[in-house]
Design a protein around this motif. Structure first.
Motif, PDB file in Angstrom:
ATOM      1  N   ARG A   1       0.824  -1.216   0.000  1.00  0.00           N
ATOM      2  CA  ARG A   1       0.000   0.000   0.000  1.00  0.00           C
ATOM      3  C   ARG A   1       0.853   1.259   0.000  1.00  0.00           C
ATOM      4  O   ARG A   1       0.469   2.264  -0.601  1.00  0.00           O
TER       5      ARG A   1
ATOM      6  N   GLU B   1       1.755   1.701  -3.475  1.00  0.00           N
ATOM      7  CA  GLU B   1       0.629   2.282  -4.218  1.00  0.00           C
ATOM      8  C   GLU B   1       0.582   3.799  -4.060  1.00  0.00           C
ATOM      9  O   GLU B   1       0.381   4.526  -5.031  1.00  0.00           O
TER      10      GLU B   1
ATOM     11  N   CYS C   1      -4.346   3.778   1.586  1.00  0.00           N
ATOM     12  CA  CYS C   1      -3.824   3.660   0.233  1.00  0.00           C
ATOM     13  C   CYS C   1      -4.795   4.385  -0.704  1.00  0.00           C
ATOM     14  O   CYS C   1      -5.869   4.799  -0.277  1.00  0.00           O
TER      15      CYS C   1
ATOM     16  N   ASP D   1      -6.905   3.444  -2.732  1.00  0.00           N
ATOM     17  CA  ASP D   1      -8.266   2.893  -2.806  1.00  0.00           C
ATOM     18  C   ASP D   1      -8.977   3.010  -1.461  1.00  0.00           C
ATOM     19  O   ASP D   1     -10.056   2.458  -1.284  1.00  0.00           O
TER      20      ASP D   1
HETATM   21 ZN   LIG Z   1      -4.766  -0.166  -2.406  1.00  0.00          ZN
END
Ligand SMILES: [Zn+2]
Ligand SMILES: [Zn+2]
Ligand SMILES: [Zn+2]
Length: 240
Positions: free
Chosen positions: A95, A98, A141, A143
């Motif tokens: 993450r 990311e 992260c 998302d």
């Molecule tokens: Zn993620």
């Protein structure tokens, strides 16, 4: 048959440095998938497969079991205590990668995921902490999934003067350098990026009422409170 150990890379020396067992990349990806499935309260092999970026076989799972990482119970996979700790580190690296890839390289979605999955396997702990610090110890992260905290985040909590604060926490007239923008809604994020508000930019809080107003690079901009709250900065202390 005893485990041959060909899935373990040993790094570090036997001296003072702690020896770390790093899993083979494929096994790391499976560990990651088990973690992600568990976040959705799923433990079945099917749901793990759906979360996994690589194909895996029963042999791979047996390898993980032999390494003491997981417990296989029919069609369900659970982490052992060690496995849970390892997976937490793997997820943290993934993450962080990311956040790094999306905020610095500006890649999105599939491309981000692919590069992040490559970067994460080459992050050694020292670099990982530097990246985390550089990014302002992000909590989520891109998302919106939680990033497990590392040693640097915990240390940072104690060093109050170095804490990254929300833009809404600094006083009018003060400056901050953007370290991280917490993804709220995607449209907001894109809007901010399109006007040039991104990590590395120095902003001045101009006033807080009637509207939250900032200045940066000769631009004056009114921001929604909610958006301002999601922008994290290192406060810049000026002398005199
Ligand atoms: Zn993620
Ligand atoms: Zn990955
Ligand atoms: Zn950190």
């Amino acid at each position: 048959m005893p485990h041959t150990g060909n899935h373990i890379h040993l790094t570090g020396q036997t001296g003072n440095r702690k020896e770390t067992n790093m899993l083979h990349e494929k096994l790391e990806e499976i560990m990651e998938a088990i973690w992600c499935a568990a976040e959705q309260e799923e433990t079945s092999i099917d749901s793990i497969r759906k979360n996994c970026s690589v194909d895996f076989t029963e042999n791979d799972l047996t390898d993980l079991e032999n390494l003491g990482m997981i417990i296989i119970n029919k069609d369900n996979i659970l982490f052992s205590k060690n496995g849970n700790a390892s997976a937490q580190e793997i997820i943290r690296r993934h993450r962080l990668a990311e956040v790094l890839v999306s905020s610095i390289l500006k890649l999105k979605d599939a491309a981000m995921e692919e590069v992040a999955c490559k970067v994460e396997h080459s992050l050694v702990p020292e670099v990982e902490d530097s990246i985390c610090t550089l990014l302002g110890h992000p909590e989520l992260c891109p998302d919106g999934k939680p990033i497990p905290k590392g040693r640097c985040c915990k240390r940072n909590l104690r060093e109050v003067s170095n804490v990254v604060v929300s833009l809404t926490d600094i006083k009018p007239g003060k400056k901050g350098k953007i370290t991280y923008i917490k993804p709220g809604s995607h449209s907001n994020m894109h809007q901010l990026l399109s006007i040039g508000l991104q990590p590395g930019i120095i902003v001045t809080v101009h006033r807080k009422s009637p509207a939250f107003c900032i200045k940066f690079e000769n631009t004056e901009l009114a921001l929604d409170q909610e958006i301002a709250k999601n922008i994290f900065v290192w406060e810049i202390k000026e002398d005199g």
